[in-house]
Design a protein around this motif. Structure first.
Motif, PDB file in Angstrom:
ATOM      1  N   HIS A 188      10.360  -7.624 -10.406  1.00 50.68           N
ATOM      2  CA  HIS A 188      10.019  -8.281  -9.260  1.00 50.68           C
ATOM      3  C   HIS A 188      10.828  -9.427  -9.312  1.00 50.68           C
ATOM      4  CE1 HIS A 188       8.320  -8.983  -5.430  1.00 50.68           C
ATOM      5  NE2 HIS A 188       8.235 -10.281  -5.674  1.00 50.68           N
TER       6      HIS A 188
ATOM      7  N   TYR B 229      15.709  -8.175  -3.777  1.00 54.65           N
ATOM      8  CA  TYR B 229      14.520  -8.847  -2.809  1.00 54.65           C
ATOM      9  C   TYR B 229      15.054 -10.288  -2.591  1.00 54.65           C
ATOM     10  CZ  TYR B 229      11.360  -5.195  -4.788  1.00 54.65           C
ATOM     11  OH  TYR B 229      10.685  -4.171  -5.316  1.00 54.65           O
TER      12      TYR B 229
ATOM     13  N   LEU C 222       5.307  -1.846  -3.420  1.00 53.83           N
ATOM     14  CA  LEU C 222       6.898  -2.218  -4.211  1.00 53.83           C
ATOM     15  C   LEU C 222       7.854  -1.749  -3.217  1.00 53.83           C
ATOM     16  CD1 LEU C 222       5.796  -1.371  -7.771  1.00 53.83           C
ATOM     17  CD2 LEU C 222       5.791  -3.446  -6.769  1.00 53.83           C
TER      18      LEU C 222
END
Length: 358
Positions: free
Chosen positions: A85, A94, A122
């Protein structure tokens, strides 16, 4: 025809068509509303056809098989995405600009634990909603069959039909009342489709491939959207209405059935599409990530800020062919590379252990 239908390659071709439709449907293509009519339902139909009734009496083996083929691979993808992430934020996959912030150590641990529920949120793994949906659909169908056998083995098909139609109607009534949870009701909406696939196999039904009917089916799919202005979206339990859903699902499945037989006539094309079909779960898990690679190129060409990369699944509808191609090919390449590296490492470890033992 039955020989080709019973050929595993045929069903891999069907899966290949299904996953190609999934990727194209997410690419911004003008085909999106049309493939949405049937692309996810197609996988349900295939699962129904390939459902082995021996699992009704051996539910533990059924859970074990589905856990190995669907649950565990999905958990691994979700864990990997949770661990990556913060790396994704560094790479602009992201972006805080788009409301996605870095994980703390605690948040990472929570995301990993949630991965085992298959419900963790997610963004890059959005398409994996389909796995818990399919698992619940299959488990429910298996339990219904088990219940029908216990109730009256001589009327198992009648009881199964009544129960599944009843569940379908109940799900629709709940939907009309606004009682829904994302894809929650979809697992019950698709039961007639799953059962249809199962019955075609069990009753050895021969579905004829007719060119005129194929053309009519394509026209129906296009007109269904043009007239209604709406399309099926199982991810949000949207089926428009029961009759519309069953009708367009049947039509879309027939189109895929016909195309699969057509593709089977060409060895090279059949091998290619079947090969894609064998990687359908991996493509589903990785194609959004592959799309980001295309977005990198788009941003570089148009000299846009890097934060633009994560602003949408795709950045330009006119690039849908590029997104689709990369979304299909890149996951396959990544998985082939991963398997090669994993196999090489295992081989080296075995050699090392063997040498040390002598």
């Amino acid at each position: 025809m039955q020989e080709s239908v019973d050929d595993r390659k045929f069903w891999n071709i069907m899966k290949g068509i299904g996953i190609i439709c999934v990727v194209v449907g997410h690419s911004g293509s003008w085909l999106t509303p049309y493939v949405y009519m049937f692309h996810m339902v197609l996988f349900v139909f295939i699962s129904g056809y390939l459902f082995n009734e021996r699992y009704v009496g051996d539910f533990k083996s059924f859970l074990k098989k589905r856990g190995k083929s669907l649950y565990w691979p999905t958990v691994k993808y979700r864990i990997a995405y949770a661990l990556l992430h913060n790396v994704f934020i560094l790479l602009y996959i992201y972006s805080p600009v788009n409301g996605i912030f870095s994980y703390s150590f605690r948040e990472t641990c929570v995301a990993i634990l949630k991965s085992f529920t298959l419900l963790s949120n997610l963004p890059i793994a959005g398409a994996l909603w389909f796995v818990p949906f399919l698992l619940i659909s299959l488990i429910f169908f298996c339990l219904v069959r088990k219940f029908a056998i216990c109730l009256n083995p001589d009327k198992i098909e009648f009881i199964t039909s009544v129960l599944l139609i009843g569940v379908f109607v109940l799900a629709w009534l709940l939907y009309c009342k606004g009682i829904t949870y994302s894809w929650g009701l979809s697992s019950f909406f698709v039961q007639p489709v799953l059962y249809g696939g199962f019955l075609i196999k069990k009753k050895n039904v021969h579905v004829k491939c007719n060119l005129i009917l194929f053309i009519i089916s394509i026209v129906i799919l296009f007109e269904a959207y043009q007239i209604s202005g709406r399309f099926v979206d199982l991810a949000s339990s949207t089926i428009v209405n029961p009759f519309f859903f069953i009708f367009v699902s049947t039509v879309g499945i027939y189109v895929s059935w016909y195309l699969s037989h057509l593709i089977m006539n060409n060895d090279y094309l059949a091998s290619a599409v079947a090969f894609v079909g064998t990687y359908s779960l991996h493509i589903m898990a990785l194609h959004f990530l592959a799309f980001r690679g295309v977005s990198y190129i788009y941003v570089w060409i148009h000299e846009l800020p890097l934060t633009k990369i994560s602003s949408a699944i795709y950045l330009d509808k006119n690039w849908w062919l590029v997104y689709s191609f990369v979304g299909i090919i890149m996951p396959v390449i990544l998985m082939r590379t991963y398997k090669y590296i994993a196999k090489t490492i295992k081989s080296q470890i075995k050699c090392l252990i063997y040498r040390q033992s002598y």
